[in-house]
Each structure stands twice: as C-alpha cells, then as structure tokens.
Design an enzyme around this catalytic site. Sequence first.
Site, mmCIF file in Angstrom:
data_model
loop_
_atom_site.group_PDB
_atom_site.id
_atom_site.type_symbol
_atom_site.label_atom_id
_atom_site.label_comp_id
_atom_site.label_asym_id
_atom_site.label_seq_id
_atom_site.Cartn_x
_atom_site.Cartn_y
_atom_site.Cartn_z
ATOM 1 N N SER A 187 0.811 -1.224 0.000
ATOM 2 C CA SER A 187 0.000 0.000 0.000
ATOM 3 C C SER A 187 0.846 1.276 0.000
ATOM 4 C CB SER A 187 -0.958 -0.016 1.198
ATOM 5 O OG SER A 187 -0.270 -0.236 2.395
ATOM 6 N N GLY A 265 0.207 2.304 -5.678
ATOM 7 C CA GLY A 265 1.431 3.088 -5.523
ATOM 8 C C GLY A 265 1.868 3.589 -6.888
ATOM 9 N N GLU A 293 -3.378 -0.226 -8.762
ATOM 10 C CA GLU A 293 -3.832 1.137 -9.082
ATOM 11 C C GLU A 293 -2.632 2.035 -8.901
ATOM 12 O OE1 GLU A 293 -6.595 1.548 -10.512
ATOM 13 O OE2 GLU A 293 -7.313 -0.477 -10.109
ATOM 14 N N CYS A 327 -3.705 10.572 -5.867
ATOM 15 C CA CYS A 327 -3.440 10.067 -7.222
ATOM 16 C C CYS A 327 -4.349 10.771 -8.220
ATOM 17 C CB CYS A 327 -3.656 8.573 -7.269
ATOM 18 S SG CYS A 327 -5.207 8.109 -6.520
ATOM 19 N N GLU A 425 4.253 12.838 -13.460
ATOM 20 C CA GLU A 425 3.570 12.910 -12.161
ATOM 21 C C GLU A 425 4.565 13.432 -11.129
ATOM 22 O OE1 GLU A 425 2.675 9.378 -9.722
ATOM 23 O OE2 GLU A 425 0.630 10.130 -9.534
HETATM 24 P P1 NAD Z 1 5.495 4.271 -3.939
HETATM 25 O O1 NAD Z 1 5.462 3.656 -5.280
HETATM 26 O O2 NAD Z 1 6.721 4.953 -3.482
HETATM 27 O O3 NAD Z 1 5.214 3.131 -2.831
HETATM 28 C C1 NAD Z 1 4.074 2.302 -2.906
HETATM 29 C C2 NAD Z 1 4.376 1.008 -2.159
HETATM 30 O O4 NAD Z 1 5.346 0.279 -2.906
HETATM 31 C C3 NAD Z 1 4.971 1.229 -0.772
HETATM 32 O O5 NAD Z 1 4.479 0.260 0.121
HETATM 33 C C4 NAD Z 1 6.453 1.050 -1.012
HETATM 34 O O6 NAD Z 1 7.172 0.671 0.118
HETATM 35 C C5 NAD Z 1 6.423 -0.064 -2.053
HETATM 36 N N1 NAD Z 1 7.663 -0.149 -2.829
HETATM 37 C C6 NAD Z 1 8.537 0.837 -3.132
HETATM 38 N N2 NAD Z 1 9.568 0.351 -3.852
HETATM 39 C C7 NAD Z 1 9.327 -0.968 -4.005
HETATM 40 C C8 NAD Z 1 10.029 -2.016 -4.649
HETATM 41 N N3 NAD Z 1 11.171 -1.793 -5.289
HETATM 42 N N4 NAD Z 1 9.496 -3.261 -4.614
HETATM 43 C C9 NAD Z 1 8.321 -3.480 -3.983
HETATM 44 N N5 NAD Z 1 7.617 -2.528 -3.352
HETATM 45 C C10 NAD Z 1 8.115 -1.287 -3.363
HETATM 46 O O7 NAD Z 1 4.216 5.217 -3.835
HETATM 47 P P2 NAD Z 1 3.807 6.234 -2.681
HETATM 48 O O8 NAD Z 1 4.724 7.408 -2.717
HETATM 49 O O9 NAD Z 1 3.616 5.540 -1.381
HETATM 50 O O10 NAD Z 1 2.365 6.669 -3.201
HETATM 51 C C11 NAD Z 1 2.190 7.599 -4.225
HETATM 52 C C12 NAD Z 1 1.918 6.914 -5.543
HETATM 53 O O11 NAD Z 1 0.768 6.073 -5.434
HETATM 54 C C13 NAD Z 1 1.590 7.923 -6.650
HETATM 55 O O12 NAD Z 1 2.171 7.495 -7.849
HETATM 56 C C14 NAD Z 1 0.068 7.854 -6.728
HETATM 57 O O13 NAD Z 1 -0.464 8.266 -7.964
HETATM 58 C C15 NAD Z 1 -0.166 6.408 -6.452
HETATM 59 N N6 NAD Z 1 -1.519 6.164 -5.957
HETATM 60 C C16 NAD Z 1 -2.442 5.673 -6.837
HETATM 61 C C17 NAD Z 1 -3.750 5.465 -6.423
HETATM 62 C C18 NAD Z 1 -4.782 4.933 -7.374
HETATM 63 O O14 NAD Z 1 -5.855 4.547 -6.925
HETATM 64 N N7 NAD Z 1 -4.516 4.907 -8.670
HETATM 65 C C19 NAD Z 1 -4.112 5.766 -5.111
HETATM 66 C C20 NAD Z 1 -3.136 6.255 -4.239
HETATM 67 C C21 NAD Z 1 -1.847 6.452 -4.677
#
Ligand code: NAD
Length: 543
Positions: A187, A265, A293, A327, A425
């Site tokens: 998440s 993410g 997502e 997002c 983004e």
């Molecule tokens: P992020 O991609 O940095 O992290 C998301 C998750 O992925 C975290 O739990 C993180 O620890 C994990 N992660 C990071 N690197 C990883 C790797 N190498 N391997 C496996 N897991 C890994 O995102 P964030 O900064 O927490 O959230 C923001 C992003 O999420 C934005 O791009 C936003 O648009 C997106 N988002 C999308 C929605 C949607 O419904 N489309 C909703 C909320 C957020």
Amino acid sequence: MANRIAQVPYPTNEPIFSYAPGSPEKKEVLEMYERLYTTTTEIPMRIGNRDVTTDETASMHPPHDHQHQLGVYHKANKKNIEDAIATALEARKAWSQMPWESRAAIFLKAADLVAGPYRAKINAATMLAQSKTIFQAEIDAACEYIDFLRFNVQYMQEIYENQPENSSGIWNRLSYRPLEGFVYAVSPFNFTAIAGNLSASVAMMGNVVVWKPSDHQVFSANVLMDVFREAGLPDGVINMVFGDPEMITNTVLESPDFAGIHYTGSTTVFKNLWRKIGTHIDRYRSYPRIVGETGGKDFIIAHPSANPKEVATGIIRGAFEFQGQKCSAASRVYLPQSLAEKVIAEVKSDLKTISMGSPADFKNFVTAVIHRGAYDRLVAAIEQIKKEQDVEIVAGGGYDDSKGYFVEPTVVLTTNPHYDTMSRELFGPLVTLYVYPDAEWSNTLNLVDQTSEYALTGAVYSQDRYALEEALTALENSAGNFYINDKPTGAVVGQQPFGGARGSGTNDKAGSSLNLLRWVSPRLIKETFVPASDYRYPFLEEN
Ligand code: NAD
C-alpha cells in the site's frame, strides 16, 4: 448450522463530521493528537498472534515537524517474511472455510469500531503520519474506510447471490472460492483507507494476506491492525510486515503459494513488480491475480462556456487539497484564451486566503508534503521552471524545510503543452496551466488525450452540452474516472468506483464488486438428480 440466507445491513455513506469550532469531535481529535504526539510509540510487526520485533528499527516523524520523533517500527528480515507466509497459509485452513456471514460480521464490526471508538485515533494518527488536515483525515481514514468495509460486505453478498441458470433435473451452483495460496498487499502512504482496504477486501473474500504498508504510513497502519484484532479477525489472516520493499517482495514472489498482489502506488514500482511476477511464473501453483492502481497526471479542461469561478475552485480543491498528493489530484489544466485571465485571477485571489502549517492548527488548508524525497523532487521542479523560457510561476513557488517539508501551492503557466510538468507525475502542490485558443477546442481535447502515459482522472467544465458530448467521446480512454463540472478528486465508495487504465493501473475499481471478483476463483458445481444410465442418444437408433 446456518439455516438461513442472510441479508447484510444495507450500506449508506458514513456522514462526515464537521469539526467546527466548539464541536465535541474537534476536542476529542485534538486531545488524541496531543496524546499520540507526546507518546513514543514502538510498533512491532504482526505475524499471527505475535508482535514481532527485530534488531533493526526505523523512526517515524510527522512530515510537518520532522525533528519530532513519534516512535519506531521494527523492520523485517527474510526469515520474518517466510514466517509471515507460513503463518498466513496455516490460517488459511480455517479462514477459507469460515462461513461468509462471520467474515461479514468481523468487517462490519471493524467499520463500527472506526466509526465510533477508534475514529479520533485513526484520524489523529493520519494527521500525524501523513500530515493531513482534519477534514482530509476524516474523509479518508474514517469515512472512506468505513464505506469500503460496509459497501464491500454488501458487494460480497451480491457476488455470492449471482448464480447460474438451471435446467430440468439439474441444479447448477457457483461457489466463489478464495484463491489457493496467499495474497500480497502493498500500500501507498497517501490514504489510510486504501491501505486498510488493500488487505481487508482480499481477506473478506476468504483469503489470507501478507501486507506491507508504506514506510510513511506505518503509524496509522498500526491502528488499522488494532481495529482488525478488536473486530475479531482471526490471527494470521492479515499479517503486517515492514522493511526493505525489495527484500520483502523478492521473498514473497519466491513462494509457489503466491496467489495474487493487491497493489496501490507508483507506476514504476508496479511495472517492476509485474516483471518479477512474470519471471517467476513457472514456480506458481496458479496464475497470480495482479491488481494495481498506480499514478496519474490528472487533467481539468475548461470549455469557453465554463464558469471561471467554478473552474478556479476546481483547480484549488483539485490540485492543492492534501498538498496535491492524491493520485487523482489535478496537475495539468487547459484553459481557453477567453477565460484564462479571469480563472488565473480567481485562483491567485483564493490562494492569498490559504494558510499552510501544522494540521493541528485547523486554520491551515495546506500542510507538509510527505518526506524529504518528495520535497526535493518538488524543489528541483520549481528551480528548473525558474530557468526555462516557456514556463513561469504565476503563484507560489516558495518552500521551506526548516520545521517540516513545506512547499507552497504553486501555479505554473506554460506555452508548451508538452512541458515536463504537463506530463510527469510530480505528486505535490504544483499545477501547470496551458492556455489554448478558443477555436482550438477539438484539437485541445486531442492534446489532453495524448499528453501523458496515464489515464486516471480528468474533469471537463462546460455549460455547452454539445461540447460536453464531444469531450466525453474524445476523452473516452483518457480517464477511468471522468468528472463533468466537478473537480477530479474525492471519489466516494458506492458512488464513484475508482481506478484508471493505461499507465494508471489495471482499473479494477476499488470500492466495487469488480475489485472483489479478482479475489475469488469460482467453482461450478453441477448436480444431476436422475443420472443417465444408457450412453446411447436417440439419434443413434436410426439403423
Ligand atoms: P510508492 O510507489 O513509493 O510506494 C508504494 C508502495 O510500494 C509502498 O508500500 C512502497 O514501500 C512499495 N515499494 C517501493 N519500492 C518498491 C520495490 N522496489 N518493490 C516493492 N515494493 C516497493 O508510492 P507512494 O509514494 O507511497 O504513493 C504515491 C503513488 O501512489 C503515486 O504514484 C500515486 O499516484 C499512487 N496512488 C495511486 C492510487 C490509485 O488509486 N490509482 C491511489 C493512491 C496512490
């Protein structure tokens, strides 16, 4: 024995508390905020019935007060992750056989706990961990999460009710089995509700979960786990682990019992996860469900018939609430020449009334961005803009990280519709405006469609019905959530199922039965009452 076909309580959206001056909810949440702020919290992982601590910890800080330590959380080693998988699989034996009414009851109880005794705590934790104003915390951690739980229970019932036709002497039944194995939930930081839903929606359908929250949401994720426990979720159904995402993911994806990933993410991380799953495909017992997502570059386009004040309000709320870290946040705006000056003037005038600071001060509309990385990314973009010829800052542009990661709501105007911040983004309080000649409306729709890899949310403002129809057609694949005369953020569970396509994700619509369907593997049972006893069909008798 459950000799009944139960009907779950019909869900309605959780009312949003006002937190107006003098209200009891304001007093309660601020007291809780103070309590959590002044306590040092130690957060273990939750694996089965064990609170797991390790030698390695990381500290937690409010983004608006980065020198203050909220506490520490414990980081996993590889053995912990293997243990979480084994624990989930052991729990699966009983949980996958648990009658659906009992699963429903657990999550309905969780909803009532968040609505009542945990409301102040989940909101205060979200204010501290993710730097949300009370309103942003309330619509996320309380209301949206409660809605996810209650509406998903309703959708679960509807899925189970969906049964095939029968014919004479035959009874056909569909069982919606949980997946064979465990699901990995990953998440993001930005929504407590999304974090809770990624694990709970999967578990609700009878699955077991290894859940890895974002490092920047651990503080509020911990409250969600307390709620699950108090609601009676059996040990091992949802196991929460923290730490190095690469190590955790690699360990999870090595397991033959990996049955699916429920991810939200950034796009880059998701593509990387998909690639790794593909590489390991031969080792899995089943084809894993991949639900993600991801990012967005969400747009607002105004037609010359639009009301400038309404467009300006859509920009302010759509781009700057929660510092643009939704997002769905509007980050590129297309204004017709005839309206641009008025819209920009309204936006500038509104921005003068917006204050920025700690969420503990209810006067603030804008607080800090999530972490150093986000702050540095935004500062770099602002500094780059200052050097470019075809782009200028028309409002904001300031930043200050002395106490928290504060970036002023920033409005940028460009003459280049493909400028970096029109397509990348940035995930922060920065919106870029492009002004198009009124006569170029149709071509501009095309531009909106073709400018970014994403297709998450978008909004069109117009009083002209023909223009709206044209936009609906031209932008059919540009957004999974499309708004007419409204900002592109703020989807409500049960009303606007959420998700986007193209680079924005698999569009499995969180907060709808479409999502829950990804977490079941139906089994068809055909029963014949009087079986055939002669293989010969009548046509064979001809000779
Ligand atoms: P992020 O991609 O940095 O992290 C998301 C998750 O992925 C975290 O739990 C993180 O620890 C994990 N992660 C990071 N690197 C990883 C790797 N190498 N391997 C496996 N897991 C890994 O995102 P964030 O900064 O927490 O959230 C923001 C992003 O999420 C934005 O791009 C936003 O648009 C997106 N988002 C999308 C929605 C949607 O419904 N489309 C909703 C909320 C957020």
